[in-house]
Design a protein around this motif. Sequence first.
Motif, PDB file in Angstrom:
ATOM      1  N   LEU A   1      19.446  56.283  39.080  1.00 39.09           N
ATOM      2  CA  LEU A   1      18.217  55.714  38.529  1.00 39.09           C
ATOM      3  C   LEU A   1      18.404  55.009  37.193  1.00 39.09           C
ATOM      4  CD1 LEU A   1      15.525  58.334  39.556  1.00 39.09           C
ATOM      5  CD2 LEU A   1      16.556  56.449  40.817  1.00 39.09           C
ATOM      6  N   ALA A   2      19.187  55.538  36.293  1.00 41.01           N
ATOM      7  CA  ALA A   2      19.350  54.912  34.979  1.00 41.01           C
ATOM      8  C   ALA A   2      20.107  53.600  35.109  1.00 41.01           C
ATOM      9  CB  ALA A   2      20.101  55.855  34.047  1.00 41.01           C
ATOM     10  N   ALA A   3      19.586  52.559  34.454  1.00 39.56           N
ATOM     11  CA  ALA A   3      20.306  51.277  34.470  1.00 39.56           C
ATOM     12  C   ALA A   3      21.627  51.444  33.751  1.00 39.56           C
ATOM     13  CB  ALA A   3      19.454  50.199  33.813  1.00 39.56           C
ATOM     14  N   GLY A   4      22.641  50.753  34.223  1.00 36.16           N
ATOM     15  CA  GLY A   4      23.955  50.872  33.592  1.00 36.16           C
ATOM     16  C   GLY A   4      24.951  49.973  34.291  1.00 36.16           C
ATOM     17  N   PRO A   5      26.191  50.042  33.873  1.00 38.63           N
ATOM     18  CA  PRO A   5      27.173  49.074  34.364  1.00 38.63           C
ATOM     19  C   PRO A   5      27.738  49.374  35.747  1.00 38.63           C
ATOM     20  CG  PRO A   5      28.185  50.572  32.793  1.00 38.63           C
ATOM     21  CD  PRO A   5      26.729  50.923  32.835  1.00 38.63           C
ATOM     22  N   GLY A   6      27.508  50.558  36.301  1.00 37.91           N
ATOM     23  CA  GLY A   6      28.126  50.897  37.578  1.00 37.91           C
ATOM     24  C   GLY A   6      29.563  51.358  37.391  1.00 37.91           C
ATOM     25  N   SER A   7      30.188  51.733  38.493  1.00 38.15           N
ATOM     26  CA  SER A   7      31.542  52.300  38.407  1.00 38.15           C
ATOM     27  C   SER A   7      32.550  51.596  39.297  1.00 38.15           C
ATOM     28  CB  SER A   7      31.487  53.793  38.785  1.00 38.15           C
ATOM     29  OG  SER A   7      30.897  53.944  40.069  1.00 38.15           O
ATOM     30  N   ILE A   8      32.108  50.614  40.080  1.00 39.37           N
ATOM     31  CA  ILE A   8      33.008  49.894  40.980  1.00 39.37           C
ATOM     32  C   ILE A   8      32.846  48.405  40.699  1.00 39.37           C
ATOM     33  CG2 ILE A   8      33.550  49.387  43.404  1.00 39.37           C
ATOM     34  CD1 ILE A   8      32.288  52.121  44.106  1.00 39.37           C
ATOM     35  N   ALA A   9      33.943  47.705  40.523  1.00 36.48           N
ATOM     36  CA  ALA A   9      33.865  46.272  40.220  1.00 36.48           C
ATOM     37  C   ALA A   9      33.400  45.489  41.449  1.00 36.48           C
ATOM     38  CB  ALA A   9      35.238  45.770  39.773  1.00 36.48           C
ATOM     39  N   TRP A  10      32.524  44.518  41.223  1.00 35.73           N
ATOM     40  CA  TRP A  10      32.075  43.664  42.328  1.00 35.73           C
ATOM     41  C   TRP A  10      33.274  42.954  42.973  1.00 35.73           C
ATOM     42  CZ3 TRP A  10      28.493  43.282  45.668  1.00 35.73           C
ATOM     43  CH2 TRP A  10      28.285  42.105  46.369  1.00 35.73           C
ATOM     44  N   ALA A  11      34.238  42.600  42.171  1.00 34.47           N
ATOM     45  CA  ALA A  11      35.436  41.939  42.711  1.00 34.47           C
ATOM     46  C   ALA A  11      36.146  42.828  43.725  1.00 34.47           C
ATOM     47  CB  ALA A  11      36.384  41.579  41.564  1.00 34.47           C
ATOM     48  N   GLU A  12      36.101  44.134  43.498  1.00 36.51           N
ATOM     49  CA  GLU A  12      36.730  45.073  44.438  1.00 36.51           C
ATOM     50  C   GLU A  12      35.972  45.084  45.762  1.00 36.51           C
ATOM     51  OE1 GLU A  12      37.312  49.872  44.635  1.00 36.51           O
ATOM     52  OE2 GLU A  12      37.462  48.946  42.653  1.00 36.51           O
ATOM     53  N   VAL A  13      34.647  45.037  45.686  1.00 38.73           N
ATOM     54  CA  VAL A  13      33.831  44.968  46.903  1.00 38.73           C
ATOM     55  C   VAL A  13      34.163  43.696  47.675  1.00 38.73           C
ATOM     56  CG1 VAL A  13      31.462  44.744  47.768  1.00 38.73           C
ATOM     57  CG2 VAL A  13      31.973  46.344  45.900  1.00 38.73           C
ATOM     58  N   MET A  14      34.210  42.584  46.976  1.00 42.42           N
ATOM     59  CA  MET A  14      34.471  41.302  47.648  1.00 42.42           C
ATOM     60  C   MET A  14      35.878  41.261  48.245  1.00 42.42           C
ATOM     61  SD  MET A  14      31.738  39.576  47.671  1.00 42.42           S
ATOM     62  CE  MET A  14      32.360  37.956  48.145  1.00 42.42           C
ATOM     63  N   ALA A  15      36.819  41.861  47.572  1.00 43.38           N
ATOM     64  CA  ALA A  15      38.192  41.883  48.106  1.00 43.38           C
ATOM     65  C   ALA A  15      38.223  42.663  49.422  1.00 43.38           C
ATOM     66  CB  ALA A  15      39.142  42.503  47.080  1.00 43.38           C
ATOM     67  N   PHE A  16      37.505  43.782  49.468  1.00 43.31           N
ATOM     68  CA  PHE A  16      37.428  44.554  50.714  1.00 43.31           C
ATOM     69  C   PHE A  16      36.781  43.713  51.810  1.00 43.31           C
ATOM     70  CE2 PHE A  16      34.872  47.049  53.629  1.00 43.31           C
ATOM     71  CZ  PHE A  16      35.815  47.895  54.171  1.00 43.31           C
ATOM     72  N   LEU A  17      35.677  43.051  51.482  1.00 44.37           N
ATOM     73  CA  LEU A  17      34.958  42.285  52.504  1.00 44.37           C
ATOM     74  C   LEU A  17      35.815  41.140  53.045  1.00 44.37           C
ATOM     75  CD1 LEU A  17      31.360  42.186  50.957  1.00 44.37           C
ATOM     76  CD2 LEU A  17      32.211  43.652  52.803  1.00 44.37           C
ATOM     77  N   ARG A  18      36.603  40.540  52.198  1.00 43.93           N
ATOM     78  CA  ARG A  18      37.496  39.469  52.690  1.00 43.93           C
ATOM     79  C   ARG A  18      38.448  40.000  53.747  1.00 43.93           C
ATOM     80  NH1 ARG A  18      38.169  38.497  47.282  1.00 43.93           N
ATOM     81  NH2 ARG A  18      36.524  37.099  46.577  1.00 43.93           N
ATOM     82  N   ARG A  19      38.875  41.252  53.582  1.00 42.40           N
ATOM     83  CA  ARG A  19      39.804  41.849  54.558  1.00 42.40           C
ATOM     84  C   ARG A  19      39.085  42.289  55.830  1.00 42.40           C
ATOM     85  NH1 ARG A  19      41.451  44.578  49.801  1.00 42.40           N
ATOM     86  NH2 ARG A  19      40.615  46.568  50.568  1.00 42.40           N
ATOM     87  N   ARG A  20      37.759  42.357  55.802  1.00 41.33           N
ATOM     88  CA  ARG A  20      37.005  42.852  56.961  1.00 41.33           C
ATOM     89  C   ARG A  20      36.244  41.738  57.685  1.00 41.33           C
ATOM     90  NH1 ARG A  20      39.791  46.439  56.108  1.00 41.33           N
ATOM     91  NH2 ARG A  20      39.408  48.686  56.335  1.00 41.33           N
TER      92      ARG A  20
END
Length: 208
Positions: free
Chosen positions: A43-62
Motif C-alpha cells: 500500500l505505501a508508495a515507494g520505489p519497489g524492489s524489482i527493476a522494470w528493466a528486469e521485467v522487460m528482459a524476462f518478457l523478451r525471452r518469453r
Amino acid sequence: MAEIAVAGFVRHSTVDWPGELVATVFCQGCPWACRYCHNPALLAAGPGSIAWAEVMAFLRRRRGLLDGVVISGGEPTLQKDLAAALSEIRALGFRTGLHTGGPYPARLAQAAPLLDWVGFDVKAPFGAYDRITGVPGSGAKARDSLILLRDSGVALDPRTTVHPALLSAADLARVDAELGALGLPPSRRQPFRAEGCADQALGARAGA
Ligand code: SF4
C-alpha cells in the motif's frame, strides 16, 4: 524505458486473467486502505524492489510463450508511466490486462487504448465506497473510471470482494443495479481471503 515501481513479479499465472497464461506485475502503492486488503505491504508508495528493466528482459525471452501480461497492484494507475509500460509490453507482441479499482480516471483514460482486458474491483455501491476504502469520494472516482472503460470498448470484468460484515445482500443488489444502469454486467463475487489481511477482527468475522 518506463519507470514502474515493481513490488512483485509472477512469471507464469493462470489465475490473474481468466483463460489466459500471463506474467503478472504487482506495483507498489495504493491510495486506498480497504480493510480486507490481503497485501498491505503493497500500500505505501515507494520505489519497489524489482527493476522494470528486469521485467522487460524476462518478457523478451518469453515472446510467443505467454498470452499476455497483467499489471496489478497495489493500484497500478498510481504509476505515472503506466501507459508507457503498456506500450512497451505491446511492442513485444503481448496482450495486456490490468487490475484496478479506478482511483485515477485520467491516468486510466491514457491506458485504456493500450489494454485488452480489465479486471475492475467494484468495492460497494458508489455512495458507500468510503466504508470499504476509507477514502471520501472514492466511489465517484470508481464510477468515472467504469464509464470511461465502458466507452473505450475494452473487455471489462467487474468483480466484488464480499465480506459479510462489510457488504450486505442489499448492498450487492445495489452494486449490480448501479452497474446495470451504466450498461455493465453484474459483478462476479469473490470471497474475502483472510490470508495476509492485517485486520484481525475482520478475519475473525469472515464466517459471520
Ligand atoms: S484497492 Fe486493492 S490494493 Fe488498494 S487497499 Fe484496496 S484491496 Fe488493497
